[in-house]
Write a protein that holds these residues in place. Structure first.
Motif: not given
Length: 415
Positions: A250-251, A281-284, A286-296
């Motif tokens: 995702f970029q 949907a991606l933000k949700r 990643r939140k479940h995975l304890n990650l920042s809202p969006l990928p770097s």
């Protein structure tokens, strides 16, 4: 002298073992030559797993028939042999039919050995029948027209390869003069198998309910969103030798627009426009995975990690199971709400229907060229198959057609 009964056992194992070019010891010298040529042909498709598996299955069946039924080598095959082989595939012996898919080889006592349960053909039942407790039987085996076409296509390609390798002189498949007798002539467009708006509404709502009840189904919810919202194939969610889906796929571009890059059929990269709904949907997820809202940029974390253990999910089987669990629960909810027919139809749905549904819904509101490129279609003609507006208009206008003239209708209805 009584001929020794043919012992049916698999020839081709995994890609790694095929690459070793070691023919099974039980083959005759001539059969080993056929086997090694087949290995060389199959290795031409080693970078495309789905194609490799399909070609391996068809070449396996052909060699099994040559050795176990025709008692011929590839060089000895002619037109009449191919006709006999096709008839054999249409109605194989029960001993050649399995009731479920199993691995060709298994590990036993530290050695790789043939799986005694393996058979070249598999009898299957529709999902709806299996859910009703029915079990497959060898008599359920049917050679579909799609499978018939694969026999012609793959075997012909194989024989052309052997000609180029100076191993054979002729292609016995091309000698067939009436291939059309094996296929029905399709005069109507192929029906795209997809969910109705009501069915999809129940399915995605069910996925949300499952995620709220049990956090492990957050992965189910994300999968449903990705399969529908980005038209992904199930193979594009699981890691393979050719590609591993990562968060960094995702970029965001210079205009602030989001894209997802995947490797589709034929090892072709395609870029998919990511909608705000898909981004949420991606933000949700990643939140479940304890990650920042969006990928770097360049984030290498797997898009869908294993539920147990480290690394990405590598098999499509758990994906199918999670999607099926969601379908099954949606079926129950539809039935409970009185939508019996919709529930019955949903029982036949597969994971791939989600891709079809996403494409079919989007061609109603987006330019077909945009949908074509996001879906990875080679031409707009393929995308056009998903446009059913004309079909709906035809069906609507057909409602006005009368069989009984209006002036006669009252008299006839009274009789």
């Amino acid at each position: 002298m009584v001929a020794q009964r043919y012992k049916l056992q698999p020839l081709f194992d995994t890609l790694e073992i095929i690459q070793k070019n070691q023919a099974p010891a039980f083959l005759t010298t001539a059969q080993k030559r056929d086997y090694l040529q087949a290995c060389r042909f199959l290795l031409c498709y080693q970078s495309i797993p789905a194609t490799f598996n399909t070609y391996r299955r068809e070449i396996e069946r052909l060699l099994q028939w040559c050795q176990g039924k025709a008692n011929k080598t590839l060089k000895q095959l002619h037109r009449e042999d191919i006709e006999a082989y096709i008839k054999f595939c249409q109605n194989p012996p029960k001993a050649w039919i399995s009731l479920k898919k199993v691995p060709r080889f298994i590990d036993k006592d530290g050695q790789r050995v043939p799986n005694p349960a393996w058979r070249p053909f598999v009898a299957t039942l529709p999902k709806a029948h299996i859910s009703q407790g029915k079990k497959p039987h060898p008599e359920n085996y049917i050679l579909s027209e799609k499978s018939m076409r694969e026999i012609f296509t793959i075997c012909s390609s194989f024989f052309n390869f052997l000609i180029q390798e100076n191993y054979m002189q002729i292609n016995p498949v091309t000698q067939l003069r009436q291939k059309s007798k094996y296929f029905t002539q399709q005069h109507t467009p192929k029906v795209i198998r997809k969910l109705s708006e009501l069915q999809w509404g129940y399915v995605i709502e069910t996925a949300y309910l499952m995620a709220e009840e049990n956090k492990k189904h957050e992965r189910t919810l994300f999968m449903m969103n990705a399969l529908y919202g980005m038209y992904l194939r199930i193979s594009e969610l699981a890691a393979s030798e050719r590609w591993t889906p990562k968060m960094g796929d995702f970029q965001r571009d210079a205009d602030g627009l989001w894209w997802f890059t995947t490797i589709s059929k034929g090892n072709k990269a395609r870029q998919i426009a990511v909608s705000p709904a898909m981004l949420n949907a991606l933000k949700r997820w990643r939140k479940h995975l304890n990650l920042s809202p969006l990928p770097s940029l360049g984030e290498n974390r797997p898009l869908i990690p294993k539920e147990i253990g480290a690394g990405p999910i590598t098999s499509t089987r758990p994906i199918r199971m999670l999607v099926q669990a969601c379908f099954d629960r949606a079926v129950v909810r539809l039935e409970n709400d009185g939508f019996k027919e919709e529930a019955q139809q949903l029982m036949h749905a597969t994971v791939h229907w989600l891709r079809h549904t996403g494409i079919s819904e989007d061609v109603k509101i987006r330019p077909r060229e945009h949908v074509r490129d996001d879906a990875g279609h080679s031409s707009s003609a393929i995308t056009d198959k998903y446009i059913d507006v004309e079909l709906r208009e035809r069906a609507s206008s057909a409602r006005k057609k009368q069989i009984i003239p209006e002036s006669f209708s009252d008299d006839i209805n009274q009789k």
